[in-house]
Each structure stands twice: as structure tokens, then as C-alpha cells.
Design an enzyme around this catalytic site. Structure first.
Site, PDB file in Angstrom:
ATOM      1  N   SER A 103       3.869   0.427   2.092  1.00 23.16           N
ATOM      2  CA  SER A 103       4.327   1.794   1.830  1.00 23.16           C
ATOM      3  C   SER A 103       3.681   2.734   2.832  1.00 23.16           C
ATOM      4  O   SER A 103       2.635   2.426   3.407  1.00 23.16           O
ATOM      5  CB  SER A 103       4.084   2.217   0.388  1.00 23.16           C
ATOM      6  OG  SER A 103       2.758   2.068   0.062  1.00 23.16           O
ATOM      7  N   ARG A 139      -8.581  -3.543  -5.594  1.00 21.26           N
ATOM      8  CA  ARG A 139      -7.793  -2.898  -6.661  1.00 21.26           C
ATOM      9  C   ARG A 139      -8.166  -3.533  -7.998  1.00 21.26           C
ATOM     10  O   ARG A 139      -7.953  -4.734  -8.182  1.00 21.26           O
ATOM     11  CB  ARG A 139      -6.302  -3.096  -6.409  1.00 21.26           C
ATOM     12  CG  ARG A 139      -5.847  -2.730  -4.989  1.00 21.26           C
ATOM     13  CD  ARG A 139      -5.352  -1.306  -4.941  1.00 21.26           C
ATOM     14  NE  ARG A 139      -5.174  -0.838  -3.577  1.00 21.26           N
ATOM     15  CZ  ARG A 139      -4.023  -0.351  -3.095  1.00 21.26           C
ATOM     16  NH1 ARG A 139      -2.946  -0.313  -3.856  1.00 21.26           N
ATOM     17  NH2 ARG A 139      -3.964   0.109  -1.862  1.00 21.26           N
ATOM     18  N   ARG A 179       1.027 -10.496   1.361  1.00 23.25           N
ATOM     19  CA  ARG A 179       2.452 -10.449   0.995  1.00 23.25           C
ATOM     20  C   ARG A 179       3.339 -10.716   2.195  1.00 23.25           C
ATOM     21  O   ARG A 179       4.407 -11.314   2.069  1.00 23.25           O
ATOM     22  CB  ARG A 179       2.794  -9.100   0.359  1.00 23.25           C
ATOM     23  CG  ARG A 179       2.191  -8.972  -1.022  1.00 23.25           C
ATOM     24  CD  ARG A 179       2.865  -7.858  -1.792  1.00 23.25           C
ATOM     25  NE  ARG A 179       2.191  -7.654  -3.055  1.00 23.25           N
ATOM     26  CZ  ARG A 179       2.463  -6.653  -3.891  1.00 23.25           C
ATOM     27  NH1 ARG A 179       3.394  -5.762  -3.555  1.00 23.25           N
ATOM     28  NH2 ARG A 179       1.824  -6.543  -5.017  1.00 23.25           N
ATOM     29  N   ARG A 201       1.940 -11.943  -7.462  1.00 20.38           N
ATOM     30  CA  ARG A 201       1.908 -11.177  -6.205  1.00 20.38           C
ATOM     31  C   ARG A 201       0.818 -10.108  -6.155  1.00 20.38           C
ATOM     32  O   ARG A 201       0.792  -9.273  -5.269  1.00 20.38           O
ATOM     33  CB  ARG A 201       3.274 -10.549  -5.947  1.00 20.38           C
ATOM     34  CG  ARG A 201       3.689  -9.536  -6.975  1.00 20.38           C
ATOM     35  CD  ARG A 201       5.196  -9.357  -6.988  1.00 20.38           C
ATOM     36  NE  ARG A 201       5.578  -8.681  -8.197  1.00 20.38           N
ATOM     37  CZ  ARG A 201       5.867  -7.408  -8.285  1.00 20.38           C
ATOM     38  NH1 ARG A 201       5.861  -6.656  -7.219  1.00 20.38           N
ATOM     39  NH2 ARG A 201       6.178  -6.865  -9.448  1.00 20.38           N
ATOM     40  N   HIS A 202      -0.095 -10.136  -7.131  1.00 20.39           N
ATOM     41  CA  HIS A 202      -1.214  -9.190  -7.119  1.00 20.39           C
ATOM     42  C   HIS A 202      -2.546  -9.907  -6.957  1.00 20.39           C
ATOM     43  O   HIS A 202      -2.787 -10.938  -7.577  1.00 20.39           O
ATOM     44  CB  HIS A 202      -1.263  -8.382  -8.417  1.00 20.39           C
ATOM     45  CG  HIS A 202      -0.237  -7.308  -8.493  1.00 20.39           C
ATOM     46  ND1 HIS A 202       0.978  -7.501  -9.091  1.00 20.39           N
ATOM     47  CD2 HIS A 202      -0.243  -6.047  -8.019  1.00 20.39           C
ATOM     48  CE1 HIS A 202       1.692  -6.383  -8.980  1.00 20.39           C
ATOM     49  NE2 HIS A 202       0.980  -5.479  -8.335  1.00 20.39           N
ATOM     50  N   GLU A 242       7.608  -5.378  -2.895  1.00 22.82           N
ATOM     51  CA  GLU A 242       7.198  -4.374  -1.911  1.00 22.82           C
ATOM     52  C   GLU A 242       6.198  -5.010  -0.938  1.00 22.82           C
ATOM     53  O   GLU A 242       5.276  -5.696  -1.347  1.00 22.82           O
ATOM     54  CB  GLU A 242       6.528  -3.234  -2.670  1.00 22.82           C
ATOM     55  CG  GLU A 242       5.966  -2.151  -1.792  1.00 22.82           C
ATOM     56  CD  GLU A 242       4.912  -1.322  -2.534  1.00 22.82           C
ATOM     57  OE1 GLU A 242       5.191  -0.861  -3.660  1.00 22.82           O
ATOM     58  OE2 GLU A 242       3.816  -1.155  -1.981  1.00 22.82           O
ATOM     59  N   GLU A 301      -6.821  -3.852 -10.685  1.00 19.87           N
ATOM     60  CA  GLU A 301      -5.637  -3.946 -11.540  1.00 19.87           C
ATOM     61  C   GLU A 301      -5.837  -5.093 -12.514  1.00 19.87           C
ATOM     62  O   GLU A 301      -6.274  -6.168 -12.136  1.00 19.87           O
ATOM     63  CB  GLU A 301      -4.397  -4.173 -10.679  1.00 19.87           C
ATOM     64  CG  GLU A 301      -4.167  -3.006  -9.736  1.00 19.87           C
ATOM     65  CD  GLU A 301      -3.080  -3.277  -8.698  1.00 19.87           C
ATOM     66  OE1 GLU A 301      -1.907  -3.163  -9.055  1.00 19.87           O
ATOM     67  OE2 GLU A 301      -3.418  -3.594  -7.561  1.00 19.87           O
TER      68      GLU A 301
HETATM   69  P1  AMO Z   1      -0.095   0.759  -1.327  1.00 20.70           P
HETATM   70  O1  AMO Z   1      -0.970   0.996  -2.487  1.00 20.70           O
HETATM   71  O2  AMO Z   1       1.376   0.697  -1.573  1.00 20.70           O
HETATM   72  O3  AMO Z   1      -0.267   1.883  -0.210  1.00 20.70           O
HETATM   73  O4  AMO Z   1      -0.537  -0.578  -0.595  1.00 20.70           O
HETATM   74  C1  AMO Z   1       0.045  -0.995   0.608  1.00 20.70           C
HETATM   75  C2  AMO Z   1       0.389  -2.457   0.560  1.00 20.70           C
HETATM   76  O5  AMO Z   1      -0.771  -3.244   0.308  1.00 20.70           O
HETATM   77  C3  AMO Z   1      -0.436  -4.385  -0.446  1.00 20.70           C
HETATM   78  N1  AMO Z   1      -1.153  -4.376  -1.720  1.00 20.70           N
HETATM   79  C4  AMO Z   1      -1.475  -5.481  -2.430  1.00 20.70           C
HETATM   80  N2  AMO Z   1      -1.281  -6.780  -2.188  1.00 20.70           N
HETATM   81  C5  AMO Z   1      -1.721  -7.656  -3.104  1.00 20.70           C
HETATM   82  N3  AMO Z   1      -2.346  -7.308  -4.246  1.00 20.70           N
HETATM   83  C6  AMO Z   1      -2.559  -6.006  -4.535  1.00 20.70           C
HETATM   84  N4  AMO Z   1      -3.184  -5.671  -5.670  1.00 20.70           N
HETATM   85  C7  AMO Z   1      -2.122  -5.016  -3.604  1.00 20.70           C
HETATM   86  N5  AMO Z   1      -2.161  -3.675  -3.562  1.00 20.70           N
HETATM   87  C8  AMO Z   1      -1.571  -3.307  -2.416  1.00 20.70           C
HETATM   88  C9  AMO Z   1       1.053  -4.319  -0.718  1.00 20.70           C
HETATM   89  C10 AMO Z   1       1.341  -2.845  -0.562  1.00 20.70           C
HETATM   90  O6  AMO Z   1       2.674  -2.596  -0.224  1.00 20.70           O
HETATM   91  N6  AMO Z   1      -2.573   4.144   1.437  1.00 20.70           N
HETATM   92  C11 AMO Z   1      -1.272   3.524   1.219  1.00 20.70           C
HETATM   93  C12 AMO Z   1      -0.640   3.085   2.505  1.00 20.70           C
HETATM   94  C13 AMO Z   1      -0.227   4.252   3.406  1.00 20.70           C
HETATM   95  O7  AMO Z   1       0.478   5.165   2.926  1.00 20.70           O
HETATM   96  O8  AMO Z   1      -0.599   4.216   4.588  1.00 20.70           O
HETATM   97  C14 AMO Z   1      -1.445   2.357   0.276  1.00 20.70           C
HETATM   98  O9  AMO Z   1      -2.509   1.842   0.055  1.00 20.70           O
HETATM   99  O10 AMO Z   1       1.718  -5.099   0.255  1.00 20.70           O
END
Ligand code: AMO
Length: 443
Positions: A369, A219, A417, A227-228, A366, A221
């Protein structure tokens, strides 16, 4: 002699009662040398623990005694000798050496303290992660992570899920909103995958029925938070003939199983971290999004309306509210507005404003999801278009919905997480061996 013969046991495997006069060889790092004049203790550290090597000047070869006294901390040694019960020593025994072989001498001074006596900043620890991992508390984190993933695999396999691996080099985005990392793929532009989302759904059309994947997600971001990460490990599932409630049940049962297994199999490491782990009670509370925003509006200055995303403050407020009411840290927020969920989340037929989607939350953030997915080709195409994406780029995915796609649902949970919240870590980087973030690309 093969190198494996340098060691007959790990330090924790030696039982002085059982072993008798048998010779034992241990291999590891020189953790500490205590030279008291007439007696010298060398503490050998291996992956699983420590052993005390005891040398009494009067009883031992003079050359060996002098050699041991001069060992440099963190050098690699193999010690062969016999064991004697010693209640005050680690694991209840001391090793009386016959030989000490120096396999690789460490330089001095060390770049970082490894005893855990001196506190170091996270950045310093991450810069010298190889040294940091020799600290008991850092090591414990990754032993627990291992148990977490082991439990995930066991749980999902036992529930009929097949482990899969899907490409990380891809041509399209899935999680609109978060940016992609572009890469050069021969003469074309490609990206590092944000999620196995599209592939795990394609596998449903392929008849795999229930799949899981544990793999990296990328990602791009910009934000630098505790937490990212820019590279994370996602645990993903997808299951045919299931709706969002079915997969929520799998998720909560899996989380409870993981906690139970960690408590059972990693008790020592939890103790090293001074953690008294509480297994969450299932089923988790399922709070509709509409009620969640009411909680925020009643308890903060934020005035959220239908369709607003939840800020960090909002997440904390709801998490605290749920915890005060139930004493539980895990809960779901369900029935999100369709407009703020990705194109693949299925809207309710009788109320398309609402989607069959959920987030699984921990008190402060979170964790996961998921959703029941759109399985009808035309609706999916329209939703892709409505989110401003070009359906042509999704043809490889869309076409699998035209020739027999079962209804299905799934979720993704971030491994870091999950571990972070389990251990109450302050910063997600604490539970990643080599974190990738805005500033960190090495080691
Ligand atoms: P989402 O984008 O919510 O859903 O990601 C799912 C989970 O992945 C973790 N996560 C991260 N952890 C740390 N740093 C990040 N930048 C990061 N991005 C995501 C989180 C998050 O809740 N395709 C959907 C899932 C689905 O619907 O099956 C998805 O990617 O814990």
C-alpha cells in the site's frame, strides 16, 4: 591447510571435459550411500547441487572402500580425487576419490527426512528448519528470495534510490489499527516499529530525495492466518516531487523487473519447484475503490458502502473479477476513502473524502500500500488528531514539515507476500526462514 582448501569447487562447477587430470576437492553432506557390494556410490550434496563419488571395490584401496560404505547420512565430508565424465550422474561426472575426510559425523537416526521423499507437515519442518533447508524444494524458495531482493536493490538503485536503515526501536505508532509490541528501553516504554513510515518521510525533508529500505516490521496482530506474520520484511520507498501515480509506476515496473530477473537468474530453482513463472504485464489495471466495492456487491452477499474495509472474501472476489477480465493477477485499487487510510495519506484537494492512496493487489491478497503524503504541517496535525492520536508524540516528525518539506509519495511492499504469491505458496510461513507468529517464537 586452511579450511577453504577443503574444497576447490562447488559440485556444479566441475566440468569433466575441462578439468582433465586435475585434482578436485568437494565438501558437503553425505546425501546418500548406495552399497551394491562390488561398487559403492556416495552422493555428496553441497549448497549448489550434488556429486556422485564412485568407489569400485576391485580398483580402490580396501580401507577407503570400507570407510565409505559406513558413512552415516548427513555427516560432513571432504572428498579429493579425479573426475570422469558420466552421463547418468548429477552434473555429468563422477568423482573417483583418493581421500575422504570425515569432518563431522552426524547422529543417527535423523530427526527428519531430507530427501524430499517423505512429506512432512509445515510445523514439523519449521521446528527442524535446519534439516528442512537441506530439502531441494525448501532450499529453492530461499534462493529465489535472494534473487528477489537482489533485483529490488538493482532496480531501485538504478532509479536513483538510496538504501537507508531506520530505527526499529521507537516511541510512537504509525499504522493505527495494528497493535504494537511494547519493550523496555532502559527506564522507558518503547515499541518495535510497525513501519519505517515516519522516518522515510523525515528523510524527504532532509533532502535525500529518493530512499528505500529493506527491513523488519513488527505487527502485534492477534490473527493466525496463512498470510500474516508478526515479524515481516518490508520493502519501502519514499520519493520527493512524485505523486501516487508516479510511485505506482515505479512499483509495477519493479515487480515486473523482479519477476524477469528471477526467471533469468533462478531458472533452476523455479524448475525444482515446478513453477512456470509468468512476468506480469505493465501497466497494471487501476481500479477505483468505488468500482471495487460495486464488484463485491454485485457478486457476493456482502453489501459494502463507502468507507468499508475489504474483507478477505471481497479481495478474492475483486481479484477473480480482474483476472477473468484481464488475465493478470496484479492490479491496483486506487482512490480509497480518506477515513480508512492512515493520517499521512493526502486527500484530494477538490474532494477530501477521497485520498491519493492505493493498494497493490495480487489475485488473493494485498501486496503493497502507498500514497501521496500530506506534506502540509497544519493539515497533517489535524489528521493525526482526527485519528485520535496525540500530536505531541509525533513532534519529532511534525516539525520536519515546517522548515521545507517537498511534496512526496511512497509505498511499502511485503517481501514475504511478494515471494509467496510469486511461488504460489499456500502459507506465508513457507517462505520465511524462522517465522514469528502467534504461537512461534523459537527457533
Ligand atoms: P501496510 O500496513 O499496508 O502499509 O503494509 C505494507 C505491506 O507490508 C506487508 N505486511 C505484512 N505482511 C505479512 N504479515 C503482516 N502482518 C504484514 N503487515 C504488512 C503487506 C502490506 O501490503 N506505511 C505503509 C506503507 C506506505 O504507505 O508506504 C504500510 O506499512 O504486504
Amino acid at each position: 591447510m586452511s579450511l577453504a582448501e577443503l574444497r576447490t569447487h562447488y559440485s556444479t562447477q566441475v566440468n569433466p571435459e575441462e578439468i582433465g587430470d586435475e585434482k578436485v576437492s568437494l565438501a558437503g553432506w553425505v546425501h546418500e550411500v548406495r552399497d551394491l557390494g562390488g561398487i559403492c556410490f556416495v552422493v555428496l550434496r553441497d549448497r549448489d547441487g550434488r556429486a556422485q563419488v564412485t568407489l569400485v571395490k576391485k580398483k580402490i584401496d580396501r580401507e577407503l572402500f570400507n570407510f565409505a560404505r559406513k558413512l552415516i547420512r548427513e555427516s560432513i565430508i571432504s572428498v579429493t580425487g579425479t573426475v570422469k565424465p558420466e552421463a547418468k550422474a548429477p552434473n555429468g561426472y563422477e568423482l573417483i576419490p583418493e581421500t575422504i575426510e570425515l569432518l563431522n559425523e552426524a547422529e543417527s537416526p535423523l530427526p527428519m527426512d531430507t530427501t524430499g521423499k517423505v512429506d512432512a507437515e509445515l510445523d514439523t519442518r519449521l521446528d527442524s528448519r535446519y534439516m528442512d533447508l537441506r530439502r531441494e524444494k525448501s532450499h529453492a524458495v530461499f534462493r529465489i528470495r535472494h534473487e528477489v531482493l537482489n533485483a529490488v536493490r538493482t532496480f531501485l538503485s538504478n532509479n536513483g534510490f538510496l538504501e537507508t536503515s531506520t530505527p526499529k526501536v521507537v516511541a510512537t505508532a504509525t499504522e493505527g489499527g495494528t497493535a504494537l509490541f511494547p519493550i523496555t528501553y532502559f527506564d522507558r516504554e518503547a515499541f518495535l516499529n510497525q513501519s519505517p513510515q515516519l522516518f522515510k518521510q523525515i528523510l524527504m525533508s532532509g533532502g535525500m530525495d529518493r530512499v528505500f529500505e529493506i527491513g523488519p516490521i513488527f505487527r502485534a496482530e492477534e490473527h493466525d492466518t496463512r498470510r500474516h506474520l508478526n515479524e515481516a520484511t518490508s520493502i519501502d520507498i519514499e520519493a520527493s516531487f512524485m505523486d501516487h501515480f508516479d510511485v505506482m509506476e515505479i512499483l509495477e515496473e519493479m515487480v515486473a523487473f523482479v519477476y524477469t530477473e528471477v526467471k533469468k537468474n533462478a531458472a533452476q530453482f523455479l524448475e525444482d519447484l515446478e513453477i512456470d513463472l509468468q512476468v506480469p504485464k505493465t501497466p497494471f489495471l487501476k481500479l477505483p475503490y468505488s468500482e471495487a466495492i460495486e464488484i463485491v456487491n454485485a457478486n457476493t452477499d456482502e453489501k459494502l458502502t463507502w468507507g468499508d474495509d475489504l474483507s478477505t472474501l471481497a479481495e478474492h472476489t475483486i481479484g477473480q473479477h480482474v483476472f477473468d477480465k484481464t488475465g493478470e493477477e496484479h492490479y491496483f485499487i486506487i482512490d480509497w476513502p480518506s477515513e480508512i487510510k492512515p493520517f499521512y495519506a493526502l486527500p484530494y484537494e477538490n474532494d477530501p473524502e477521497i485520498s491519493k492512496s492505493f493498494d497493490m493487489m495480487h489475485r488473493t491478497m494485498e501486496l503493497s500500500s502507498g500514497a501521496q503524503r500530506v506534506h502540509q504541517h497544519d493539515l497533517l496535525k489535524t489528521r493525526i488528531e482526527n485519528q485520535g492520536l496525540d500530536p505531541d508524540g509525533f513532534e519529532f516528525y511534525l516539525k520536519t514539515f515546517r522548515y521545507g518539506m517537498p511534496p512526496h509519495a511512497g509505498w511499502g511492499i511485503g517481501c514475504e507476500r511478494l515471494v509467496m504469491t510469486m511461488l504460489g505458496a499456500e502459507n506465508i510461513r513457507d517462505v520465511v526462514l524462522f517465522p514469528r507468529d502467534r504461537k512461534r517464537l523459537s527457533p
